[in-house]
Design a protein around this motif. Structure first.
Motif, PDB file in Angstrom:
ATOM      1  N   ALA A  42      23.106  43.680 -12.317  1.00  8.66           N
ATOM      2  CA  ALA A  42      23.077  42.247 -12.017  1.00  8.66           C
ATOM      3  C   ALA A  42      22.237  41.879 -10.804  1.00  8.66           C
ATOM      4  N   VAL A  51      26.700  36.740  -7.956  1.00  6.40           N
ATOM      5  CA  VAL A  51      27.412  37.747  -8.741  1.00  6.40           C
ATOM      6  C   VAL A  51      28.645  38.233  -7.978  1.00  6.40           C
ATOM      7  N   TYR A 178      27.092  44.025  -1.968  1.00  8.89           N
ATOM      8  CA  TYR A 178      27.279  43.804  -3.398  1.00  8.89           C
ATOM      9  C   TYR A 178      27.956  44.997  -4.056  1.00  8.89           C
ATOM     10  N   PHE A 283      33.023  33.892 -15.543  1.00  4.15           N
ATOM     11  CA  PHE A 283      31.571  33.731 -15.582  1.00  4.15           C
ATOM     12  C   PHE A 283      31.197  32.310 -16.000  1.00  4.15           C
TER      13      PHE A 283
END
Length: 331
Positions: A42, A51, A178, A283
């Motif tokens: 991603a 994300v 992340y 999402f």
């Protein structure tokens, strides 16, 4: 008296027979590959902070789904665990200099303790009475978040440091942060997956389907529901704690009743009682909020219209309808 049609019997046989179970296992494996592939790749395709927000809310929705989708308990107060853990973690990192992982564990421990108190009071009632008790107790938590000095009141808790992971990895670097969030999400998701497929999870589903029958079989249903409530609250706290580190900010929005409404919306959109549905629902909601932010408050109208369309066209949620269309028991 309920009447079961021949088509319903055929559908049940298709879902529960060997062929349906095999299809289900294959499709679950496909979903696992897609999920892990998306998480790993991603950052190369999407803005990493977006994300990270998605993964935090996906874990929150999965934690909530453990309670409502697999235990049958509707809570209107899950924002208390999400927001409360965000404040505790933020304060621990800011005031005490605690590293990220112990800070998240402190937030999770707070949510677990709060979940035990709220659950012990709420499970004495059922249905809408259970839901309203959770909402009332969550509003008390919101009041404390507004009034306590360390929370920052209406300004929130700002400037939360990300720190270093194991004293070596700088989480101020976006990609480092992340993959840390991705690891937290995958561990949390695996825990929920294991709970669902354990004997304990099967008892929870039996309680959801027919609590009097589970009680007659000798199960202490109140104890099982309380444990499920605490587990759900703890994992919601992990999601809130992680989000506070990502955005370096904890605010009243995290503990507001509207946050509880959003996680209900995510779960219903994705598919109540499905494994991967809450991730899909998160999402959809987060993407709509991000990409339609230019239209201001109208984004809530769009989300509401999306929810209405989903209820009318996909009553089982996106993943639930997909599972039904593919004739598999669960996705």
């Amino acid at each position: 008296m309920n009447v079961t049609t021949h088509s319903e019997i055929a559908e049940f046989d298709a879902l529960s027979g060997p062929a349906g179970q095999t299809r289900g296992r294959v499709l679950q494996a496909v979903f696992w590959v897609l999920l892990i592939g998306f998480v790993l790749l991603a950052p190369t395709m999407l803005y990493p902070v977006f994300v990270m927000q998605l993964l935090c809310f996906a874990l929150f929705a999965c934690a909530f789904n453990l309670l409502i989708g697999f235990t049958g308990l509707l809570s209107f107060g899950h924002a208390a665990f999400f927001g409360g853990a965000a404040y505790i973690t933020g304060h621990a990192l800011t005031a005490w200099g605690v590293p990220p992982i112990p800070g998240i564990l402190l937030g999770a421990a707070f949510s677990a303790a709060l979940g035990y108190v709220v659950g012990a009071l709420a499970i004495r009632r059922q249905g809408i009475y259970f839901a309203m008790i959770t909402l009332a107790l969550a509003q008390i938590v919101y009041f404390f978040a507004l009034q306590l000095p360390f929370t920052g009141g209406e300004n929130g808790l700002q400037g939360i440091p990300r720190g270093h992971l194991f004293g070596l990895i700088d989480l101020n670097q976006t990609l480092n942060m992340y993959y840390f969030v991705a690891a937290v999400f995958l561990v949390g998701f695996l825990i929920i997956y294991r709970i669902i497929h354990s004997p304990f999870g099967q008892v929870l589903q039996a309680i959801r389907e027919n609590e009097p029958r589970a009680l007659s079989l000798g199960y202490n249903t109140d104890r099982y529901k309380l444990i499920a409530f605490v587990l759900s609250a703890t994992l919601a706290g992990v999601a809130g704690s992680t989000k506070s580190i990502v955005f370096q900010f904890a605010s009243l929005t995290d503990a507001h009743w509207q946050m509880s409404g959003e996680v209900i919306l995510m779960t219903l959109l994705g598919g109540l009682g499905t494994i991967f549905g809450p991730v899909v629902g998160a999402f959809i909601v987060v993407a709509l909020q991000q990409f339609l932010s230019a239209i201001g408050s109208w984004v809530q109208v769009v989300i509401g219209a999306t929810f209405i369309a989903c209820v009318l066209l996909f009553r089982r949620g996106v993943v639930g309808e997909l599972a039904r269309w593919l004739k598999v028991g669960s996705l």
